[in-house]
Design a protein around this motif. Sequence first.
Motif, PDB file in Angstrom:
ATOM      1  N   LEU A 227      66.593  -6.225 -34.795  1.00 41.73           N
ATOM      2  CA  LEU A 227      67.682  -6.029 -33.850  1.00 41.73           C
ATOM      3  C   LEU A 227      67.152  -5.650 -32.467  1.00 41.73           C
ATOM      4  N   ASN A 228      66.081  -4.862 -32.427  1.00 41.78           N
ATOM      5  CA  ASN A 228      65.491  -4.520 -31.130  1.00 41.78           C
ATOM      6  C   ASN A 228      64.889  -5.735 -30.447  1.00 41.78           C
ATOM      7  N   ARG A 229      64.267  -6.624 -31.241  1.00 44.61           N
ATOM      8  CA  ARG A 229      63.737  -7.862 -30.659  1.00 44.61           C
ATOM      9  C   ARG A 229      64.862  -8.720 -30.105  1.00 44.61           C
ATOM     10  N   GLU A 230      65.955  -8.818 -30.861  1.00 41.88           N
ATOM     11  CA  GLU A 230      67.098  -9.610 -30.396  1.00 41.88           C
ATOM     12  C   GLU A 230      67.706  -9.000 -29.137  1.00 41.88           C
ATOM     13  N   MET A 231      67.767  -7.684 -29.080  1.00 46.13           N
ATOM     14  CA  MET A 231      68.302  -7.034 -27.891  1.00 46.13           C
ATOM     15  C   MET A 231      67.415  -7.286 -26.684  1.00 46.13           C
ATOM     16  N   GLY A 232      66.100  -7.274 -26.858  1.00 44.17           N
ATOM     17  CA  GLY A 232      65.201  -7.580 -25.748  1.00 44.17           C
ATOM     18  C   GLY A 232      65.372  -9.000 -25.250  1.00 44.17           C
ATOM     19  N   ARG A 233      65.537  -9.945 -26.176  1.00 45.08           N
ATOM     20  CA  ARG A 233      65.749 -11.343 -25.770  1.00 45.08           C
ATOM     21  C   ARG A 233      67.045 -11.486 -24.995  1.00 45.08           C
ATOM     22  N   LEU A 234      68.124 -10.849 -25.463  1.00 44.50           N
ATOM     23  CA  LEU A 234      69.413 -10.946 -24.781  1.00 44.50           C
ATOM     24  C   LEU A 234      69.372 -10.292 -23.407  1.00 44.50           C
ATOM     25  N   LYS A 235      68.617  -9.182 -23.277  1.00 43.29           N
ATOM     26  CA  LYS A 235      68.518  -8.532 -21.973  1.00 43.29           C
ATOM     27  C   LYS A 235      67.783  -9.406 -20.971  1.00 43.29           C
ATOM     28  N   ARG A 236      66.728 -10.083 -21.416  1.00 45.97           N
ATOM     29  CA  ARG A 236      66.007 -10.992 -20.500  1.00 45.97           C
ATOM     30  C   ARG A 236      66.909 -12.152 -20.076  1.00 45.97           C
TER      31      ARG A 236
END
Length: 464
Positions: A227-236
Amino acid sequence: MVTRDPERVKWLRGMIRRALRGDSLFSICRWLERSHAPFPRYSKGRNGRWQIQTVRTALRNPLVAGMSHYPYGQEHLPPEQQVLRHPNGKPVIRRDLALITATERERLLDVLASSAKGPRSKHPKAPFVEGLVWCGGCGSDRPMVARTSSPAVVMQCPECRAIASLAPLSAAIERVLLSTRGTVPMWHRHFASPEQLAAAEELERLSTELDKVARALTADRADTSSLNREMGRLKRARTAARRATGPAGAALEPLNMTLEQVWLRCETTEQRRHLVNSNIERIVVAPGQWKDDNARLQIIWRALGTSPIAPPGVESNEPARSRFYDPRQGWITVTQGTDIITAAGFSNRAFLKAIADGRIEKRGDGRRNYPSLALASVHAYVESRRAEQAAHEAAGEPEWISRAEAGRLVGCSEGTIGWALIRGEISRRPIAHRGIPAVSRASVLAYASARSANSTNSAASCRA
């Protein structure tokens, strides 16, 4: 093709309209049978009855949106999505054949998928109220989530497992929102190019996805690393979309629309979610039944500010004919329809016969005191009866008298006059108003003469 068949296209439009407003396929079949609709050319029905699969096949046909079926090279897509496309991936649409837009077809396919039998996903498509609804029974610090509960979609509390049906909840939120802030004037951001508008719409979608991931992180057994990886991708991706959009408040202009007009122009769940999120901070649902919206819902409103902003791109959409979720809008009970007919002065018996014949649009629901009649069709029925009456009056009708006066002329009771009307021995007014004389005076005099002659002949035969 059916979209150019003048005999069948009106029935197809009626099927689409009923399916989009939430009618079941079974009720659509019964409506087609009551209306004596012709069968499709590829089907003759079963024992003269419409089948649910026949209706589903007609509604899934891509031709209703002007698209052509093209399965080659698209085997990975569902059959209803296998259509001829442009090189950029968008469907080829023939406007001269389309009965609905591509967006309306997506809604139609969602409705058909939700009504199909078979296993259902436990995690349905996110509703527009996701992340806003909280349980008022246990006071949980986590919002309720959408779940499928055979067959309806419900909002479920993650703590006490209490549920609230999504359909009446969405309708109640819609009613409260539009009744409270429906007249608020809206603003919109004017984008210099279509690319900026597309970037703004993508920014709305990314914000929704980020909210969803943030809520998923609060679960007890959440996979925090993924979920943290997905959140980082969405923030970028959100940062890139913000750069493409430009300054947020650079070109703010009045939209010349109210909040309710904007709501009716929203075509996607994301647009409706944007509008709800900008007005409502939290919705607390108390246990109970949907009898009073204010008693069941506790809504914490957001401050509007001086310039409430509409979802991007919504100003160019066509307004919907009715609200999205409130099933009571535009529908009345049979009792309410009878009151309208009585006030207009027409016969209740003819009104009920018009319902049975399909001349008045009716939803297939057998519950008592349920709004099942289309209000517009009831008013159309009244206007048609008035037009028929005006035509008869223009044709020069004979003198009309009441049953009581007819009984006095003949020298008999009103019951005898009633039986003579049933047998056709006395003429009656074709379009009868309540309380208005409806018996032909000339036919009453003729009936009196015939009755007197029969009495004379009977007396002579007795003397003989």
